[in-house]
Design a protein around this motif. Structure first.
Motif, PDB file in Angstrom:
ATOM      1  N   ARG A   7       0.827  -1.204   0.000  1.00 40.17           N
ATOM      2  CA  ARG A   7       0.000   0.000   0.000  1.00 40.17           C
ATOM      3  C   ARG A   7       0.863   1.257   0.000  1.00 40.17           C
ATOM      4  N   GLY A   8       1.933   1.253   0.729  1.00 37.90           N
ATOM      5  CA  GLY A   8       2.827   2.405   0.738  1.00 37.90           C
ATOM      6  C   GLY A   8       3.485   2.626  -0.606  1.00 37.90           C
ATOM      7  N   GLN A   9       3.868   1.542  -1.272  1.00 32.53           N
ATOM      8  CA  GLN A   9       4.476   1.666  -2.594  1.00 32.53           C
ATOM      9  C   GLN A   9       3.485   2.229  -3.598  1.00 32.53           C
ATOM     10  N   ALA A  10       2.260   1.775  -3.554  1.00 35.84           N
ATOM     11  CA  ALA A  10       1.241   2.279  -4.479  1.00 35.84           C
ATOM     12  C   ALA A  10       0.972   3.751  -4.247  1.00 35.84           C
ATOM     13  N   LEU A  11       0.988   4.181  -2.973  1.00 39.84           N
ATOM     14  CA  LEU A  11       0.750   5.590  -2.673  1.00 39.84           C
ATOM     15  C   LEU A  11       1.866   6.467  -3.232  1.00 39.84           C
ATOM     16  N   THR A  14       1.534   6.616  -7.001  1.00 39.23           N
ATOM     17  CA  THR A  14       0.420   7.507  -7.370  1.00 39.23           C
ATOM     18  C   THR A  14       0.814   8.968  -7.232  1.00 39.23           C
ATOM     19  N   ALA A  15       1.526   9.296  -6.158  1.00 38.83           N
ATOM     20  CA  ALA A  15       1.958  10.677  -5.945  1.00 38.83           C
ATOM     21  C   ALA A  15       2.905  11.126  -7.049  1.00 38.83           C
TER      22      ALA A  15
END
Length: 317
Positions: A7-11, A14-15
């Motif tokens: 989830r942190g990698q996807a965030l 996305t940023a």
């Protein structure tokens, strides 16, 4: 732990993607606005040139052609209309900067000169020589200007870009906020617009409203018709060629008939509003009261009956 890392990698991804996407979106809007405003700058210069063609350019009675004041009037009209980049109506004041979503533009400045631009060659009346160095047309016409040239410009820059682009896109942000000049023709050189549109003005012809009016036949009255310039030009040519001469009088004396006054000038110029007809009354040859310019239809002359439909100079198209 793996789920949290995912989830942190996807965030983060996305940023990073949003930063690139927003940057492309912002500059896409900015370039589109600059392109649309540039078209208006070009339109302002073209408007001034076309506006000049609709103004009174000459005074044939005074021998004046190519009035230079027409260029200044057209420039003023274009500046007043496009001060807000619209052009549909005149606006008062000096014009405020135009702020769009991102692009900010100063009021359009139209610059017109009563001279042809660059290497464009003119066509003065003096070029119509009857012999080398002899041009009666050039001697009879005083030409103020053979043509005009126009350009327009506006200073633009990007605003409302925001600070989100710093620090990675600091150079792009600086360039977007830098003021630059947009020209109607060509590119700016040190903030100036050397390129210009140019156009010849006036046609040595009779093109105004009064110069298109008809001339009813006037015999023995000496009165000028409503188309004064055309009437005077024709009379001037008639006089310059010796008037009527004496052939008619000689022929009348030979047959024992009464001659007309050959030195008298009269003319008839009828257009579409009069159906190209001149009413001569019952004295016309053959008892026909009307006289038409060719081609014409004469009910009492069956040997010549040619309509104007689909004809040019009497010949079918």
């Amino acid at each position: 732990m793996r789920s949290r890392h995912a989830r942190g990698q996807a965030l983060v991804e996305t940023a990073l993607a949003l930063m690139v996407f927003v940057t492309i979106l912002v500059f896409g809007i900015y370039f589109a606005e600059v392109g649309a405003l540039t078209l208006k700058v070009q339109e302002a210069a073209n408007f001034a040139m076309w506006d000049a063609t609709g103004r009174v350019m000459h005074n044939p009675a005074g021998g004046d052609w190519g009035h230079r004041g027409v260029v200044a009037d057209a420039e003023a009209e274009a500046t007043a209309r496009y001060v807000d980049f619209d052009g549909r109506e005149r606006m008062g004041g000096t014009g405020m900067p135009i702020q769009q979503a991102i692009a900010r533009a100063q009021a359009i400045q139209v610059d017109c000169r009563p001279a042809l631009a660059g290497r464009v060659e003119g066509l003065p009346p003096s070029a119509a020589e009857v012999s080398p160095g002899v041009s009666p047309l050039g001697d009879a016409m005083s030409v103020g200007t053979e043509g005009m040239s126009c350009t327009a410009s506006s200073r633009m820059r990007g605003s409302r870009v925001g600070r989100f682009m710093e620090e990675r896109f600091q150079e792009a942000h600086r360039r977007a906020a830098t003021v630059f000049t947009v020209c109607a023709a060509g590119r700016a050189n040190n903030g100036r617009c050397p390129g210009r549109f140019t156009m010849l003005l006036d046609d040595w012809g009779l093109s105004g409203v009064a110069e298109g009016r008809s001339c009813p036949l006037s015999i023995d009255s000496g009165a000028e018709c409503a188309n004064v310039d055309y009437y005077r030009w024709t009379e001037r040519i008639y006089r310059a060629n010796g008037g009527g001469g004496g052939a008619g009088s000689a022929l009348a004396g030979l047959v024992g008939a009464e001659s007309v006054n050959e030195d008298q000038f009269f003319m008839s110029f009828r257009g579409a509003e009069a159906d190209y007809e001149e009413n001569l009354g019952s004295t016309h040859a053959g008892g026909q009261a009307r006289w038409e310019t060719t081609p014409f239809q004469a009910p009492n002359v069956p040997s010549y009956n040619a309509g104007r439909g689909n004809h040019w100079l009497g010949m079918p198209r």
